[in-house]
Design a protein around this motif. Sequence first.
Motif, PDB file in Angstrom:
ATOM      1  N   GLY A  51       0.844  -1.124   0.082  1.00  0.00           N
ATOM      2  CA  GLY A  51      -0.070  -0.257   0.075  1.00  0.00           C
ATOM      3  C   GLY A  51       0.583   1.323  -0.256  1.00  0.00           C
ATOM      4  O   GLY A  51       2.064   0.835  -0.137  1.00  0.00           O
ATOM      5  N   GLU A  52       0.265   2.196   0.173  1.00  0.00           N
ATOM      6  CA  GLU A  52       0.512   3.775  -0.376  1.00  0.00           C
ATOM      7  C   GLU A  52       1.607   3.818   0.664  1.00  0.00           C
ATOM      8  O   GLU A  52       1.176   3.702   1.460  1.00  0.00           O
ATOM      9  N   SER A  53       2.753   4.467   0.655  1.00  0.00           N
ATOM     10  CA  SER A  53       3.480   4.884   1.820  1.00  0.00           C
ATOM     11  C   SER A  53       2.215   6.024   2.444  1.00  0.00           C
ATOM     12  O   SER A  53       1.873   6.892   2.674  1.00  0.00           O
ATOM     13  N   GLY A  54       2.331   5.474   4.022  1.00  0.00           N
ATOM     14  CA  GLY A  54       1.959   6.494   5.413  1.00  0.00           C
ATOM     15  C   GLY A  54      -0.137   5.218   5.145  1.00  0.00           C
ATOM     16  O   GLY A  54      -0.816   6.268   5.946  1.00  0.00           O
ATOM     17  N   SER A  55       0.049   4.651   4.384  1.00  0.00           N
ATOM     18  CA  SER A  55      -1.323   4.645   4.179  1.00  0.00           C
ATOM     19  C   SER A  55      -2.022   3.845   5.803  1.00  0.00           C
ATOM     20  O   SER A  55      -3.192   2.931   5.713  1.00  0.00           O
ATOM     21  N   GLY A  56      -0.600   2.973   6.685  1.00  0.00           N
ATOM     22  CA  GLY A  56      -1.105   3.000   8.107  1.00  0.00           C
ATOM     23  C   GLY A  56      -0.773   1.527   8.377  1.00  0.00           C
ATOM     24  O   GLY A  56      -1.270   0.322   8.746  1.00  0.00           O
ATOM     25  N   THR A  58       2.474   0.074   8.586  1.00  0.00           N
ATOM     26  CA  THR A  58       2.946  -0.029  10.174  1.00  0.00           C
ATOM     27  C   THR A  58       2.456  -0.017  11.223  1.00  0.00           C
ATOM     28  O   THR A  58       3.029  -0.962  12.494  1.00  0.00           O
ATOM     29  N   VAL A  59       1.153   1.144  11.786  1.00  0.00           N
ATOM     30  CA  VAL A  59       0.095   1.189  12.792  1.00  0.00           C
ATOM     31  C   VAL A  59      -0.363   0.153  12.718  1.00  0.00           C
ATOM     32  O   VAL A  59      -0.125  -0.407  13.834  1.00  0.00           O
ATOM     33  N   THR A  60      -0.703  -0.904  11.755  1.00  0.00           N
ATOM     34  CA  THR A  60      -1.760  -1.586  11.949  1.00  0.00           C
ATOM     35  C   THR A  60      -0.151  -2.550  12.276  1.00  0.00           C
ATOM     36  O   THR A  60      -1.259  -3.775  13.623  1.00  0.00           O
ATOM     37  N   LEU A  68       1.798   1.114  19.945  1.00  0.00           N
ATOM     38  CA  LEU A  68       1.842   1.918  19.345  1.00  0.00           C
ATOM     39  C   LEU A  68       2.008   3.294  20.015  1.00  0.00           C
ATOM     40  O   LEU A  68       2.175   3.008  21.102  1.00  0.00           O
ATOM     41  N   ALA A  69       2.655   3.961  19.621  1.00  0.00           N
ATOM     42  CA  ALA A  69       3.645   4.908  20.520  1.00  0.00           C
ATOM     43  C   ALA A  69       2.171   5.893  20.595  1.00  0.00           C
ATOM     44  O   ALA A  69       2.109   7.022  20.258  1.00  0.00           O
ATOM     45  N   GLU A  70       2.277   5.892  22.065  1.00  0.00           N
ATOM     46  CA  GLU A  70       0.309   6.219  23.376  1.00  0.00           C
ATOM     47  C   GLU A  70       1.721   7.775  23.434  1.00  0.00           C
ATOM     48  O   GLU A  70       2.622   7.303  24.283  1.00  0.00           O
TER      49      GLU A  70
ATOM     50  N   PRO B 105      14.045   9.573   3.906  1.00  0.00           N
ATOM     51  CA  PRO B 105      13.665  11.480   3.462  1.00  0.00           C
ATOM     52  C   PRO B 105      12.922  11.707   4.835  1.00  0.00           C
ATOM     53  O   PRO B 105      12.644  12.870   5.238  1.00  0.00           O
ATOM     54  N   TYR B 106      13.077  10.837   6.265  1.00  0.00           N
ATOM     55  CA  TYR B 106      12.560  11.153   6.601  1.00  0.00           C
ATOM     56  C   TYR B 106      13.549  11.522   7.892  1.00  0.00           C
ATOM     57  O   TYR B 106      13.971  12.287   8.910  1.00  0.00           O
ATOM     58  N   ALA B 107      14.561  10.658   7.597  1.00  0.00           N
ATOM     59  CA  ALA B 107      16.103  11.166   8.268  1.00  0.00           C
ATOM     60  C   ALA B 107      17.311  12.479   8.027  1.00  0.00           C
ATOM     61  O   ALA B 107      17.580  13.065   8.686  1.00  0.00           O
TER      62      ALA B 107
END
Lengths: 338, 287
Positions: A51-56, A58-60, A68-70, B105-107
């Motif tokens: 999926g697209e970069s930023g689509s979730g 890793t978070v899933t 998760l970074a709570e 690109p993040y670092a």
Amino acid sequence: MPDPANTEPSNAPALTIEGLRISAATEHGRVDVVDDVHLTLRPGRITGLAGESGSGKTVTGLAVLRLLAEPTLRVESGRILLGDLDLARLPRGELRALRGRRVSMVFQEPMTSLDPAFTVGTLIGEVLRRHLGMDRRAARERAVELLDRVGIPEPEKRVDSFPFQLSGGMQQRVLIAMAVACGPDVLIADEPTTALDVTVQAQILRLLRSLTDDGMAVLLVTHDLGVLAEHCDDLVVMYAGQVVETGPVDDVLAAPAHPYTAGLLAAVPSTARRVERLATIPGTVPPPHLLPAGCRFVARCPHAAPVCEEPVTLEDAGGGRSRRCARAAELDLEGVGR
Amino acid sequence: MSTAREVVLRATGLTKRFTTRRNVLGRAVERLTAVEDVSFELRAGKTLALVGESGSGKSTTARLVTALEKPDAGTVEVCGTEWTALGRSALRRERRRMQMVFQDPYASLDPTKMVVHTVGEPLLVHEGVRGQERDRRVADLLERVGLSARHLHRYPYEFSGGQRQRIAIARALAAGPDIIVADEAVSALDVSTQAQVLNLLLDLQRDSGLAFLFISHDLGVVRQVADHVAVMHRGRLVESGPADEIYESPREAYTKSLLAAVPEVSPSRRRERAGLVTESSTGEVVG
Ligand SMILES: Nc1ncnc2c1ncn2[C@@H]1O[C@H](COP(=O)(O)OP(=O)(O)OP(=O)(O)O)[C@@H](O)[C@H]1O
Ligand SMILES: Nc1ncnc2c1ncn2[C@@H]1O[C@H](COP(=O)(O)OP(=O)(O)OP(=O)(O)O)[C@@H](O)[C@H]1O
Ligand SMILES: [Mg+2]
Ligand SMILES: [Mg+2]
């Protein structure tokens, strides 16, 4: 020949995620970064997640391990079922006891996830001692076996190496050895081969396959559609925080049901010939606070129609496939030729 | 087309050793040769790709040619000037000719700086451009990479990975370079975002004659951008030549093994590859 007496590895899911929604605190307030994610991991199978970069993606994965970074990120609703246990609701202490023993995760950057102060043997041994209560000697012996299992040459010598003395590919294998040390039911591998060359990548993927042959279920997050095609059984595609398509890899690649999947396939750079201009999906994914109420891909979709303005759910399409596209039944999207 | 273009980057006999262990007296007792006797040429408007396994010395080579690292032997010549012979201040003046774009690109973007400052810094350093003139120039650069003036006063965290990589490219372009060294610049991106960034690089090359030293382990990506390919193995160049030749008739067993290991989406291409491998099988090819 199908033999009814033949005991296939049980087809009961190893892990099921249902209706998972995760929010993040941003300068635009709390917004959902993962919304209505469904996926099923089965023993003995590798499920690819693209999926697209930023689509979730890793978070899933992090949510499954409650990493998760709570409080920035937070599970809002949904279930994460490991057998009868709902990992999203399990008390923290109980979850910690499961992590590494029944569910493990391998992260993308090997060097940042291996503590540089300890030898490889100590790092692996620590996992065994904590979860299985092994004594120092037994843990070391088992660490050597594990290093051998993940294909590290001269494991009796390498067990005393520090992480920086190993190449990137070997570090990645050490991480996998740590993750599978206690024989977990589920392994989540987030881009485990992105930093590696193709030959080392192939070795790592063969290793994952041999581990699933023993009954483990694997979720493999990757941008590499070639890796998905060659090494995964099932495929899940995410876009803007949602699952947009799932199914057996070969079926989805041959005939994608969602225009985003088709767009990804068209953009794969070929090694066979150089093209004048690479196919792309025009535009960019909208940020989480500006998502439309209907299909999230609508602004970039070549098949957009008025019906796409309506909210759309992930729909079962038979044959183990599902898709989130109001027009799926009428579209005939191009995949890769068999 | 057939006129030979000028050489903008020439590396000759580059060698780099790292100390990997010191004794209690601080003397090097173990050294590793990361790059050994590497030579190549890059011509204006062309792309040379450096491929090879992890740890083969690609990034070290990039750091040597951009003078971020000093070679133990060998020379680097950029647009006719020998960089390896320059003093600090002369080198600082020359730097604008060759810019780098890195993998992460993040670092690689300063999180505390707004886009206008990140992209505008080379303009200030190399040309003393500031104020409104700088804003105008940065807006132009952002447009060239597919962003817009409305992004001037935003911070890196507000952008996706693909957009950040565009910002990194805009910053590299701000210096007005002849050469861009891109080390795994598109590796962290999904394939459609990757394709957008690659098209952008190809457009920039066509429009302004930029030369690229392009490092990647994605052989599909390399196929789409490279005019020439150099294959590294254990610090040395083992094979180099025009991209079509490397892909269609590789000579070295190591190159063959790399090509054979590329995972393919298309089943027919996979069968083709299996055929290629068995045909040319000499026992040296690893599957
Ligand atoms: N710690 C955080 N705080 C706030 N937002 C976050 C945080 N981590 C991730 N996000 C946001 O959550 C969304 C999903 O991010 P995630 O890292 O899961 O994407 P991904 O699919 O893994 O992307 P990639 O392919 O680039 O790794 C993104 O919009 C991201 O900006
Ligand atoms: N500062 C350093 N000190 C010691 N060894 C180093 C240093 N930098 C690089 N090396 C070593 O030099 C060799 C070449 O590394 P380099 O980073 O150039 O490889 P690469 O081809 O870019 O690999 P990758 O594809 O994994 O990025 C490796 O064995 C690496 O461990
Ligand atoms: Mg991720
Ligand atoms: Mg490198």
